[in-house]
Scaffold this active site. Sequence first.
Site, mmCIF file in Angstrom:
data_model
loop_
_atom_site.group_PDB
_atom_site.id
_atom_site.type_symbol
_atom_site.label_atom_id
_atom_site.label_comp_id
_atom_site.label_asym_id
_atom_site.label_seq_id
_atom_site.Cartn_x
_atom_site.Cartn_y
_atom_site.Cartn_z
ATOM 1 N N LEU A 199 83.925 2.791 -47.942
ATOM 2 C CA LEU A 199 83.414 2.992 -49.303
ATOM 3 C C LEU A 199 84.132 4.134 -49.995
ATOM 4 C CD1 LEU A 199 79.588 2.446 -48.948
ATOM 5 C CD2 LEU A 199 81.322 0.920 -49.868
ATOM 6 N N ALA A 200 84.298 5.262 -49.305
ATOM 7 C CA ALA A 200 84.919 6.415 -49.948
ATOM 8 C C ALA A 200 86.408 6.163 -50.174
ATOM 9 C CB ALA A 200 84.700 7.665 -49.094
ATOM 10 N N GLY A 254 91.992 5.404 -44.587
ATOM 11 C CA GLY A 254 90.641 4.853 -44.470
ATOM 12 C C GLY A 254 90.295 4.071 -45.712
ATOM 13 N N SER A 303 67.818 -2.042 -39.459
ATOM 14 C CA SER A 303 67.732 -1.228 -40.671
ATOM 15 C C SER A 303 66.424 -0.461 -40.801
ATOM 16 C CB SER A 303 67.874 -2.128 -41.894
ATOM 17 O OG SER A 303 67.482 -1.414 -43.046
ATOM 18 N N ARG A 325 64.598 10.159 -40.659
ATOM 19 C CA ARG A 325 65.103 9.638 -39.390
ATOM 20 C C ARG A 325 64.982 10.628 -38.232
ATOM 21 N NH1 ARG A 325 70.413 6.607 -41.942
ATOM 22 N NH2 ARG A 325 69.199 4.915 -42.847
ATOM 23 N N GLU A 341 81.902 10.126 -45.121
ATOM 24 C CA GLU A 341 81.324 10.660 -43.890
ATOM 25 C C GLU A 341 82.279 11.638 -43.206
ATOM 26 O OE1 GLU A 341 79.981 7.650 -41.136
ATOM 27 O OE2 GLU A 341 79.230 9.112 -39.699
ATOM 28 N N HIS A 388 74.072 7.411 -34.907
ATOM 29 C CA HIS A 388 74.300 6.526 -36.027
ATOM 30 C C HIS A 388 75.260 7.106 -37.057
ATOM 31 C CE1 HIS A 388 73.501 3.663 -39.116
ATOM 32 N NE2 HIS A 388 72.956 4.541 -39.913
ATOM 33 N N LEU A 447 75.842 5.527 -48.354
ATOM 34 C CA LEU A 447 76.582 4.655 -49.268
ATOM 35 C C LEU A 447 76.756 5.366 -50.601
ATOM 36 C CD1 LEU A 447 74.895 1.201 -48.513
ATOM 37 C CD2 LEU A 447 76.829 2.297 -47.397
ATOM 38 N N ARG A 494 70.583 13.253 -42.773
ATOM 39 C CA ARG A 494 70.826 12.414 -43.933
ATOM 40 C C ARG A 494 69.656 11.471 -44.136
ATOM 41 N NH1 ARG A 494 72.459 7.475 -44.673
ATOM 42 N NH2 ARG A 494 73.244 7.066 -42.582
#
Lengths: 206, 257, 639
Positions: C44-45, C41, C285, C331, C426, C402, C442, C436
Amino acid sequence: MGLTGLFLISFLVVHASINACIWFNDGGETFTFYAHFMGTNTIVHFIEAGLFAGLILHIVDGLLLWKQNRDARPVQYAYNNPGKNSTWYSRSMAVLGTLILLFLVIHLYDFWAPNRVEYVTTGEEKDLFQMMQERFESLPIVLLYCAGCFSLFWHLLHGFKSAFQSLGLNHSKYNKAVEVAGIAFSIIVPAVFALMPISMYFHLVH
Amino acid sequence: MNLLLKIWRQKGPNSPGKMVDYPVTDISEDMSFLEMLDVLNDQLVVKGEEPVSFDHDCREGICGMCSLYINGQAHGPERLVTTCQLHMRSFKDGETIYIEPWRAKAFPVVKDLVVDRGAFDRIMNVGGFVSVNTGGAQDANCLPVSKVDADKAFDAATCIGCGACVATCKNSSAMLFVSAKVSQLALLPQGKIEAQERVLNMVEQMDVEGFGNCTNTGACEVECPKGISLENIARMNREYLSAALTGEEKKEITGGF
Amino acid sequence: MSTLNSKIPAGPLEKKWSDHKDHIRLVNPANKRHIDIIVVGTGLAGGAAAASLAEMGYSVKAFCFQDSPRRAHSIAAQGGINAAKNYQNDGDSTFRLFYDTIKGGDYRAREANVYRLAEVSANIIDQCVAQGVPFARDYGGLLDNRSFGGVQVQRTFYARGQTGQQLLLGAYSAMSRQIGKGTIKMYNRHEMLDVVVVNGKARGIIARNLITGEIERHSAHAVIIATGGYGNVFFLSTNAMGSNVTAAWKIHKKGAFFGNPCYTQIHPTCIPVSGDHQSKLTLMSESLRNDGRIWVPKKKDDNRKPTDIPEEERDYYLERRYPAFGNLVPRDVASRAAKERCDAGYGVGKSKLAVYLDFSDAIKRLGKDAVAAKYGNLFQMYAKITDEDPYATPMRIYPAVHYTMGGIWVDYDLMTTVPGLFALGEANFSDHGANRLGASALMQGLADGYFVIPYTIGDYLADDIRTGKIPTNTPEFDEAEKQVKERLNHFINNKGTKPVDHFHKKLGKIMWDKCGMARNEKGLKEAIAEIQELKKEFWKDVRVPGSLNEFNQELEKAGRVADFIELGELMCKDALNRNESCGGHFREEYQTEEGEAMRDDENYAYVAAWEYKGENAEPVLHKEELKFENIKIAQRSYK
């Protein structure tokens, strides 16, 4: 391409200015004066050599680009619609350039070459003004010259502003000015050139 | 709506390919273009035929994975969208739609409509970065950047690397892609330090990959789904000229272990 | 009974991470070169981890199924990234970010991890700016911030509506630099299909080259999974089409426990479903809630155009119910409130499954240009999809899947229950608890990749400096490869009647109806039975065209859907086990009279980590108790 292009553009300015002297209607006196200077001055000869070098560079560079660009897409699209995103003349610079080159060969053969041969062999110059008058009696030749100028118009229309872009001269403050100058230049210079054979043909110059 | 699709089919990189006709029926106007292809593929699978391979992932216009040359235009007829954001309402009932892969020597076809855009990665690998290791960065606000520059850098940085610029350019030139990265980093103080090597290396790699040259037709800017400006190409040209004229001889960059 | 050791360091909260770093073992630079690490993967991570580890000198192999590491789905994150910088002088601090995240997660996250996350958040911004990430700035040239749901400070850094893209391209550029140097060997268009465990340690993976179809063996001293979340189990989600659970599920089957699988985030502001053909949902967003106001008509079945409904006949239900946070509630709260209004018959649009997100006040207050500057790309995206102009008429939005807070269980060092196998971003069960907060994904992905794993992995690898290269010609690799091939062959030779998507859509419907925004015991039990049935049908009747040794997208999908089906069942079991409502997990039986989630801290303040026990065996639940020593656990209120 941009650098040599701009160099050639600068030549066009000189060439068009001197030739425009025919319209003084003084029997070609002013014109001949400058033409003589251009034909005999040693410094100008050096510049002229540079001009040819520039022209050849422009052509060779153009041919290289054309080849590389053609090789970059070995399989063509079955259906392409480039008219939606660019102008035809910007995509046809190689063709337009070739047309101009063909014209140029004829043009040099008509005026520059005989005059140079004369100068080198006899030390005298030909009467270019008279040569023009004679040459432009023929309608096909006049039309050919107009066609050459027409190609030049399209070539310049893209080439002028493209040269600025290639040299990195793109700034929202000046882009409009460059574009307008480009359009004006592309119209004025070829038009000036085209009007010469036309006015000669109709005997408007004497 | 009913449509006739003419799709490029090619088994593998070295197989010959051809355009094949596929009629599709009952397509909803609200479908995205790729959903229309999903419908076709499901029908093909049920019929026992090979579905059409095409690249796609995020389907919201940001990953840059989807491509497709649709009716002679990269990402289809709409402006500022990728194929995944193109909806069938942009087409007319009964229309014939040509669907082809990106065409460029540097983007060889993998299968059907899928191409290999690894050339972009290889260009990035030689300079599309700021040489900074993780850790030890100074406080972010110690490095003020004028808003104008930051905004311009951002505009350049929004490139999604989809390759539409290459596909649409009559010369298959990658200048818009490369210049977007060069510009982004040249505009920021962080990137200025390596600006000269960066532009020289990236342009060199771009040529090695077999992309064509820029002749400023401007087609890339028009077809770019992110609206990357030609101004970036000019900036790269500037950077390149100045680096070529004043840059130091190339040295191997070393660092790390 | 628990075999779980979260390895949380002793000492006061604010000292744990620095003390831990000071005392874990290191690998010296000369030895790092001889140690291989696989990173699966490149979001970002994964991207941040691969780049950072390669910079340190490890020999890294990175894998992604896309054609380039730059395409990972982190790229689609829009709104921003949190960091406790206090640049806006509004009293932000590491503790406040920590507190907000724990509270936002409905008190179901580990204190120590979250505090570490808040601690390193500031470094992330510094790091990204140094890489050339063009964050938004104000006219003085300093960084700008915006506000996000669930908090009362401005700590969110952003790059217009494309923050994820810019951060990912930052990590990608750092990776590119290492790929160019040869310290990362990049495997694009490769999908990990199993992990290889040798003597109890993760020592490699089996991957399929998606172009040639070849099955490859890759060995390493440690394996890192950073393969994102599993939202696509619902078929329709805001995830990318390729986002999948396969890597996580494979390691789960090889011994890694799966934590809190039922914690799913349903994002409140997505573009509503328009028809059966729909393949994915598009997020608008959360940052839009800064200036947009959410409402439905006060009258049921009001079919007037939204612009014709006068102010006094509109119900701004979030502002009504949660005056303190208004449209910026977290959320889960916003999503449930939208569902509540629609279920009660106040929904709008053709499907009646939508609410309005209205910008007319913001346009009046700030002007159209200012609104366009802030949200232009989002408005454009909305207009393209719906063919409506959001400047003139309110957007229609509805919640959609999401993000998944659940994931592979990891200890404080991000190591799973299999030694040498790590999970980041994630893909792990993470720091977000049961919900979250916006702009935290991010932050977590980059924290794990840039600032946690580079240290913690050294502690594990210190034992491996004399191991030498791991051979791939061992029985363990043979066996793993054999299983992978058998399964793929089964798909190709099955010759059923239905395409893969048929089953995926069916699974999605079961999950959304019975394990979605609201769950109950009866529905979950039904869902489990239906999924088991679907699984049988899938294996019997799926049709995968083409062959093994070629580019075959249907084959890729088949493997992913097979894993989603098994995961779906576990999610339902986890949801059934958790007899409380918390964050994204809402059990209808457990709510207050006002319809708010009702937690049961007495019995459920634990992480549910599930152990795989075999094909037909029940998974075993392990509990990691959550202790709150620095925060007073309380009813979450945003009123």
